[in-house]
Design a protein around this motif. Structure first.
Motif, mmCIF file in Angstrom:
data_model
loop_
_atom_site.group_PDB
_atom_site.id
_atom_site.type_symbol
_atom_site.label_atom_id
_atom_site.label_comp_id
_atom_site.label_asym_id
_atom_site.label_seq_id
_atom_site.Cartn_x
_atom_site.Cartn_y
_atom_site.Cartn_z
ATOM 1 N N GLN A 152 0.843 -1.210 0.146
ATOM 2 C CA GLN A 152 -0.146 -0.205 -0.091
ATOM 3 C C GLN A 152 0.724 1.147 0.131
ATOM 4 O O GLN A 152 1.795 1.455 1.034
ATOM 5 C CB GLN A 152 -0.914 -0.029 1.194
ATOM 6 C CG GLN A 152 -1.796 -1.123 1.239
ATOM 7 C CD GLN A 152 -2.824 -1.061 0.292
ATOM 8 O OE1 GLN A 152 -3.365 -0.243 -0.190
ATOM 9 N NE2 GLN A 152 -3.065 -2.436 -0.489
ATOM 10 N N GLY A 200 -4.341 10.052 -1.445
ATOM 11 C CA GLY A 200 -5.089 8.803 -1.686
ATOM 12 C C GLY A 200 -4.036 7.526 -1.210
ATOM 13 O O GLY A 200 -2.909 7.719 -0.479
ATOM 14 N N VAL A 231 -2.425 3.930 -3.136
ATOM 15 C CA VAL A 231 -2.571 2.861 -4.367
ATOM 16 C C VAL A 231 -1.852 1.454 -3.870
ATOM 17 O O VAL A 231 -0.843 1.447 -3.334
ATOM 18 C CB VAL A 231 -1.545 3.455 -5.398
ATOM 19 C CG1 VAL A 231 -1.210 2.322 -6.548
ATOM 20 C CG2 VAL A 231 -2.212 4.699 -6.158
ATOM 21 N N SER A 261 -1.473 3.920 -16.384
ATOM 22 C CA SER A 261 -2.351 4.371 -15.734
ATOM 23 C C SER A 261 -2.033 5.736 -15.053
ATOM 24 O O SER A 261 -0.707 5.891 -14.703
ATOM 25 C CB SER A 261 -3.237 3.563 -14.727
ATOM 26 O OG SER A 261 -2.520 3.074 -13.698
ATOM 27 N N HIS A 263 -7.475 11.820 -13.783
ATOM 28 C CA HIS A 263 -6.982 10.360 -13.754
ATOM 29 C C HIS A 263 -7.559 9.485 -14.959
ATOM 30 O O HIS A 263 -8.682 9.791 -15.485
ATOM 31 C CB HIS A 263 -7.069 9.895 -12.396
ATOM 32 C CG HIS A 263 -8.287 9.560 -11.860
ATOM 33 N ND1 HIS A 263 -9.331 8.328 -12.333
ATOM 34 C CD2 HIS A 263 -9.205 10.172 -10.974
ATOM 35 C CE1 HIS A 263 -10.376 8.422 -11.752
ATOM 36 N NE2 HIS A 263 -10.384 9.710 -10.825
ATOM 37 N N GLU A 314 -8.755 3.813 -15.504
ATOM 38 C CA GLU A 314 -8.095 2.505 -14.828
ATOM 39 C C GLU A 314 -7.205 2.675 -13.722
ATOM 40 O O GLU A 314 -6.549 1.859 -13.311
ATOM 41 C CB GLU A 314 -7.463 1.534 -15.964
ATOM 42 C CG GLU A 314 -8.010 0.930 -17.135
ATOM 43 C CD GLU A 314 -8.354 2.249 -18.170
ATOM 44 O OE1 GLU A 314 -7.724 3.352 -18.055
ATOM 45 O OE2 GLU A 314 -9.111 2.090 -19.062
ATOM 46 N N GLU A 353 -5.614 2.837 -10.368
ATOM 47 C CA GLU A 353 -5.834 1.984 -9.376
ATOM 48 C C GLU A 353 -5.943 2.269 -7.992
ATOM 49 O O GLU A 353 -6.219 1.717 -7.138
ATOM 50 C CB GLU A 353 -4.711 0.706 -9.351
ATOM 51 C CG GLU A 353 -4.495 -0.072 -10.653
ATOM 52 C CD GLU A 353 -3.718 0.448 -11.719
ATOM 53 O OE1 GLU A 353 -3.586 1.594 -11.847
ATOM 54 O OE2 GLU A 353 -3.120 -0.229 -12.614
ATOM 55 N N GLY A 354 -5.533 3.566 -7.785
ATOM 56 C CA GLY A 354 -5.706 4.170 -6.685
ATOM 57 C C GLY A 354 -7.149 4.681 -6.048
ATOM 58 O O GLY A 354 -7.860 4.723 -6.855
ATOM 59 N N THR A 355 -6.931 5.114 -4.913
ATOM 60 C CA THR A 355 -8.266 5.674 -4.315
ATOM 61 C C THR A 355 -7.897 6.969 -3.772
ATOM 62 O O THR A 355 -7.081 7.176 -3.054
ATOM 63 C CB THR A 355 -8.782 4.617 -3.207
ATOM 64 O OG1 THR A 355 -9.224 3.300 -3.680
ATOM 65 C CG2 THR A 355 -9.770 5.396 -2.399
ATOM 66 N N LEU A 356 -8.539 8.114 -4.102
ATOM 67 C CA LEU A 356 -8.619 9.307 -3.634
ATOM 68 C C LEU A 356 -9.291 9.595 -2.511
ATOM 69 O O LEU A 356 -10.421 9.209 -2.515
ATOM 70 C CB LEU A 356 -8.592 10.203 -4.779
ATOM 71 C CG LEU A 356 -7.724 10.207 -6.034
ATOM 72 C CD1 LEU A 356 -8.246 11.376 -7.058
ATOM 73 C CD2 LEU A 356 -6.358 10.329 -5.713
ATOM 74 N N PHE A 357 -8.711 10.159 -1.634
ATOM 75 C CA PHE A 357 -9.394 10.786 -0.363
ATOM 76 C C PHE A 357 -10.327 11.939 -0.556
ATOM 77 O O PHE A 357 -9.901 12.679 -1.358
ATOM 78 C CB PHE A 357 -8.675 10.918 1.079
ATOM 79 C CG PHE A 357 -7.646 9.935 1.269
ATOM 80 C CD1 PHE A 357 -7.958 8.318 1.265
ATOM 81 C CD2 PHE A 357 -6.228 9.959 1.773
ATOM 82 C CE1 PHE A 357 -7.366 7.438 1.703
ATOM 83 C CE2 PHE A 357 -5.475 9.115 2.238
ATOM 84 C CZ PHE A 357 -5.931 7.502 1.938
ATOM 85 N N THR A 358 -11.483 11.870 -0.036
ATOM 86 C CA THR A 358 -12.269 13.194 -0.267
ATOM 87 C C THR A 358 -12.041 14.197 0.754
ATOM 88 O O THR A 358 -11.530 14.007 1.794
ATOM 89 C CB THR A 358 -13.884 12.741 -0.061
ATOM 90 O OG1 THR A 358 -14.135 12.061 1.038
ATOM 91 C CG2 THR A 358 -14.085 11.711 -1.393
#
Length: 290
Positions: A181, A195, A197, A268, A280, A283, A285-290
């Protein structure tokens, strides 16, 4: 890194910190092989040491032989030079020196921004042979650290080691089944993440204008057509199969939209702009924080 039971081998090379994590301690012979590979790379490509081939090129034109990795690097740079209309170029070295990012790290501009010379007027890159018509300051910083990550991976795999994570100060390559991570650093606050990945079997590289910045708004990501620092994007991330490609594309994202680069490369990406917005790939792969 991947797990608490993994072993870390840390060292300094090409002016930055490195860490190689493996499921078991690396033998001294393997460590020596890795360090030797870093030294060979630096002796060829560094513009910060007077005895390197790049420094010789800066003093006189001619025909210069480079290590085998030049055959990987040249075509990639040439493609990105075309896709960015000359903005991303290995001939950016003199432009960086003009603004103070020189061998002595003066960080004091010696004149107004200097555009890079046009590739076809001064440079021919044919495999491992680079021929110049004038003294030029070659700078492969946009892809070089990623390339060295790949070269160290080659050394590990030649020793039969197939699970590892190489961290070249943020240029990451993971091999093996275990996922790592990776936090995406906030471009304006290194203590925060925007975020995360999951990285497994690929490379993740980032570029940010705040990482090597000095003076009155100067930083290391320069547009080769003007010699000026880029002002629109502030941070980029690219995921690809090799660290050289991810590293190069992370820089290219400062000059052209990721969607355009996707037409030529399988990767990506994420770009954060100076107005706080982000874009972005579908595809990513990461998650962005809000």
């Amino acid at each position: 890194m991947p797990g608490e039971d993994w072993e870390d081998f840390g060292f300094e090379g090409i002016g930055t910190q490195w860490e190689i994590s493996t499921p078991f301690p690396l033998a001294q012979s393997v460590r020596a092989r890795l360090l030797n590979r870093v030294e060979e790379f630096d002796a060829a490509w560094s513009r910060f040491r007077a005895d390197s081939r790049v420094s010789i090129m800066a003093r006189e034109p001619g025909r210069f032989g480079f290590p085998d990795e030049a055959g990987r690097l040249g075509p990639l740079y040439r493609t990105l030079y075309g896709l960015t209309d000359g903005a991303m170029t290995p001939l950016i070295g003199a432009s960086l020196e003009r603004l103070g990012y020189d061998a002595g790290y003066s960080l004091k501009p010696s004149g107004s921004p200097l555009p890079a010379p046009p590739w076809d007027e001064v440079l021919k890159w044919d495999g491992t042979i680079i021929t110049t018509t004038l003294p030029v300051v070659l700078d492969i910083g946009a892809a070089g650290k990623g390339l060295l990550v790949d070269l160290l991976a080659d050394e590990l795999e030649a020793e039969g080691i197939d699970s590892f994570v190489i961290d070249g100060s943020g240029d990451l390559l993971a091999r093996g089944p275990q996922s790592t991570q990776v936090a995406l650093e906030h471009p304006y606050n290194p203590g925060q993440a925007i975020g995360i990945v999951p990285l497994a079997g690929r490379a993740l590289c980032a570029s940010a204008s705040n990482r090597r910045a000095w003076g009155d708004g100067w930083h290391h990501v320069l547009d080769g057509t003007t010699g000026q620092p880029v002002r629109t994007a502030v941070a980029t991330w690219a995921l690809a199969d090799t660290a050289m490609l991810a590293d190069a594309l992370a820089t290219a994202l400062f000059f052209v939209p990721g969607a355009r680069l996707e037409q030529a490369f399988d990767f990506s990406w994420l770009t954060v702009f100076s107005d706080g917005s982000a874009a972005h790939s579908a595809e990513f792969e990461g998650t962005l924080f809000t």
